[in-house]
Enzyme design. Structure first.
Site, PDB file in Angstrom:
ATOM      1  N   ARG A  34      32.092  37.707  40.649  1.00 15.89           N
ATOM      2  CA  ARG A  34      33.407  36.637  40.444  1.00 15.89           C
ATOM      3  C   ARG A  34      33.995  36.391  41.782  1.00 15.89           C
ATOM      4  O   ARG A  34      33.858  37.178  43.111  1.00 15.89           O
ATOM      5  CB  ARG A  34      34.542  37.702  39.586  1.00 15.89           C
ATOM      6  CG  ARG A  34      34.227  38.002  38.263  1.00 15.89           C
ATOM      7  CD  ARG A  34      35.244  38.831  37.667  1.00 15.89           C
ATOM      8  NE  ARG A  34      34.940  39.101  36.195  1.00 15.89           N
ATOM      9  CZ  ARG A  34      34.440  40.247  35.919  1.00 15.89           C
ATOM     10  NH1 ARG A  34      34.077  41.173  36.536  1.00 15.89           N
ATOM     11  NH2 ARG A  34      34.124  40.512  34.687  1.00 15.89           N
TER      12      ARG A  34
ATOM     13  N   LYS B 284      37.013  43.769  37.328  1.00 13.74           N
ATOM     14  CA  LYS B 284      38.134  43.911  36.220  1.00 13.74           C
ATOM     15  C   LYS B 284      38.293  45.284  35.519  1.00 13.74           C
ATOM     16  O   LYS B 284      37.138  45.880  34.941  1.00 13.74           O
ATOM     17  CB  LYS B 284      37.869  42.679  35.163  1.00 13.74           C
ATOM     18  CG  LYS B 284      38.246  41.213  35.604  1.00 13.74           C
ATOM     19  CD  LYS B 284      38.328  40.556  34.313  1.00 13.74           C
ATOM     20  CE  LYS B 284      38.764  39.015  34.885  1.00 13.74           C
ATOM     21  NZ  LYS B 284      38.824  38.072  33.870  1.00 13.74           N
TER      22      LYS B 284
ATOM     23  N   HIS C 261      33.404  29.959  39.740  1.00 16.22           N
ATOM     24  CA  HIS C 261      33.107  30.380  38.190  1.00 16.22           C
ATOM     25  C   HIS C 261      32.172  29.656  37.772  1.00 16.22           C
ATOM     26  O   HIS C 261      31.275  30.073  37.031  1.00 16.22           O
ATOM     27  CB  HIS C 261      34.571  30.265  37.572  1.00 16.22           C
ATOM     28  CG  HIS C 261      34.472  31.439  36.429  1.00 16.22           C
ATOM     29  ND1 HIS C 261      34.539  32.404  36.701  1.00 16.22           N
ATOM     30  CD2 HIS C 261      34.571  31.589  35.191  1.00 16.22           C
ATOM     31  CE1 HIS C 261      34.700  33.705  35.928  1.00 16.22           C
ATOM     32  NE2 HIS C 261      34.539  32.893  34.737  1.00 16.22           N
TER      33      HIS C 261
ATOM     34  N   ARG D  22      28.897  31.182  38.493  1.00 17.84           N
ATOM     35  CA  ARG D  22      28.637  32.485  37.933  1.00 17.84           C
ATOM     36  C   ARG D  22      28.237  31.903  36.719  1.00 17.84           C
ATOM     37  O   ARG D  22      27.474  32.584  36.115  1.00 17.84           O
ATOM     38  CB  ARG D  22      30.017  32.810  37.846  1.00 17.84           C
ATOM     39  CG  ARG D  22      30.166  34.235  37.045  1.00 17.84           C
ATOM     40  CD  ARG D  22      31.473  35.138  37.261  1.00 17.84           C
ATOM     41  NE  ARG D  22      31.689  36.057  36.280  1.00 17.84           N
ATOM     42  CZ  ARG D  22      31.165  37.135  35.840  1.00 17.84           C
ATOM     43  NH1 ARG D  22      30.544  37.847  37.068  1.00 17.84           N
ATOM     44  NH2 ARG D  22      31.607  37.989  34.877  1.00 17.84           N
TER      45      ARG D  22
ATOM     46  N   HIS E 185      31.154  42.550  31.790  1.00 19.53           N
ATOM     47  CA  HIS E 185      31.954  42.201  30.776  1.00 19.53           C
ATOM     48  C   HIS E 185      32.000  43.571  29.894  1.00 19.53           C
ATOM     49  O   HIS E 185      31.150  44.110  29.532  1.00 19.53           O
ATOM     50  CB  HIS E 185      31.374  41.267  29.750  1.00 19.53           C
ATOM     51  CG  HIS E 185      31.043  39.888  30.326  1.00 19.53           C
ATOM     52  ND1 HIS E 185      30.347  39.057  30.013  1.00 19.53           N
ATOM     53  CD2 HIS E 185      31.913  39.248  31.275  1.00 19.53           C
ATOM     54  CE1 HIS E 185      30.513  37.788  30.629  1.00 19.53           C
ATOM     55  NE2 HIS E 185      31.718  37.922  31.332  1.00 19.53           N
TER      56      HIS E 185
ATOM     57  N   TYR F 125      27.254  32.719  26.465  1.00 20.81           N
ATOM     58  CA  TYR F 125      25.990  32.243  27.233  1.00 20.81           C
ATOM     59  C   TYR F 125      24.749  31.967  26.320  1.00 20.81           C
ATOM     60  O   TYR F 125      23.845  31.412  26.836  1.00 20.81           O
ATOM     61  CB  TYR F 125      25.708  32.937  28.412  1.00 20.81           C
ATOM     62  CG  TYR F 125      26.752  33.153  29.321  1.00 20.81           C
ATOM     63  CD1 TYR F 125      27.002  32.210  30.130  1.00 20.81           C
ATOM     64  CD2 TYR F 125      27.563  34.183  29.553  1.00 20.81           C
ATOM     65  CE1 TYR F 125      28.091  31.999  30.896  1.00 20.81           C
ATOM     66  CE2 TYR F 125      28.416  34.386  30.294  1.00 20.81           C
ATOM     67  CZ  TYR F 125      28.677  33.084  31.147  1.00 20.81           C
ATOM     68  OH  TYR F 125      29.959  33.561  32.197  1.00 20.81           O
TER      69      TYR F 125
END
Length: 285
Positions: A135, A159, A224, A227, A250, A259
């Site tokens: 990120r 995150k 992004h 990514r 995630h 994806y």
């Protein structure tokens, strides 16, 4: 609560603050006392906004009213009156292999001709974005000595304060080593800028400028997007979805499943070649 219990990132906290302050302003500073009717009116004010924006604002308010109820600061939770915008999930913007090759062709040309520290830095940034799927915030805030030439991975805190193991390719490690040789020995950050580290905004500008130099519309490219390209191209190459979830950091595999919008022809080929029951010599009944 969001910081201490949920471990929310700084950018998440800032977004929640903006959404709560905006809602409070619309309701005359009485957000905490709002009832269902007030929240219905608030939802009507949001009607011209994009569905994703409404969903984000409503989510922030639901967490807020849930907190008030849990802490017994009010006896009810009126958040059911908030809108729940539906619609299909937006697919991520990506670059195809040819476009990624064009970006790296520009970098290679710059590195071959007496590269400057800025060229070496840009090479390291792009190698880590596309080669490891970092990120933007994770990338610009990397500590100076986190990545080592002899270590093909790094342990990052992303995150929600979640740690994950990120693979660092040979190319990326070589690019980082070449760039790191230009840094002062006492640098705290891998990508320093002034008294802190490179900003996300500056990273965004650098990536878009590279896209323009590669003949790609700059508005199509961002950190992004690189990514997303990392994830999509790995999946197209046969990567396991759970492994991809781990590499991207995630919390929910449903986030990673976006994806799976890869070429249907590629999926058919994958089944025909990899399924354990495939046997070209077995007669069909």
């Amino acid at each position: 609560m969001m910081a201490a219990e949920a471990g929310a990132a700084v950018n998440t906290l800032l977004a929640y603050r903006r959404d709560l302050e905006g809602a409070s302003e619309e309701l005359g500073g009485r957000l905490a006392e709002a009832d269902g009717a007030a929240l219905t009116r608030l939802g009507a004010v949001w009607l011209p906004l994009a569905r994703s924006t409404v969903a984000r604002k409503a989510s922030a308010l639901r967490r807020f009213f849930g907190f008030l109820a849990e802490e017994r600061l009010r006896d009810d939770d009126p958040s059911d009156a908030l809108p729940r915008p539906g619609g299909a999930q937006t697919l991520p913007r990506i670059l195809d292999h040819g476009e990624v090759d064009a970006l790296f062709a520009v970098l290679e040309q710059r590195l071959a001709d007496n590269p400057t520290p800025a060229d070496l830095r840009l090479s390291a940034l792009v190698e880590l974005l596309y080669g490891s799927g970092l990120r933007a915030t994770e990338l610009v805030s990397l500590p100076r000595h986190l990545l080592r030439r002899d270590q093909p991975y790094a342990i990052l805190r992303g995150k929600g304060g979640r740690e994950r193991l990120v693979p660092i390719s040979d190319r990326a490690r070589a690019a980082v080593a070449a760039y790191a040789a230009t840094l002062p020995a006492d640098a705290a950050w891998l990508f320093p800028s002034g008294k802190a580290h490179l900003s996300r905004v500056r990273l965004f500008q650098l990536v878009r400028a590279l896209a323009g130099a590669a003949g790609i519309a700059p508005e199509r490219v961002s950190p992004h997007v690189l990514r997303h390209a990392f994830a999509t191209h790995l999946l197209e190459g046969g990567a396991d979805l759970r492994a991809l979830q781990s590499m991207l950091g995630h919390a929910d595999i449903a986030t990673t499943q976006i994806y799976t919008h890869v070429d249907s022809r590629r999926l058919v080929e994958l089944v025909n070649q990899r399924h354990p029951l495939v046997d070209a010599g077995r007669p069909r009944s």
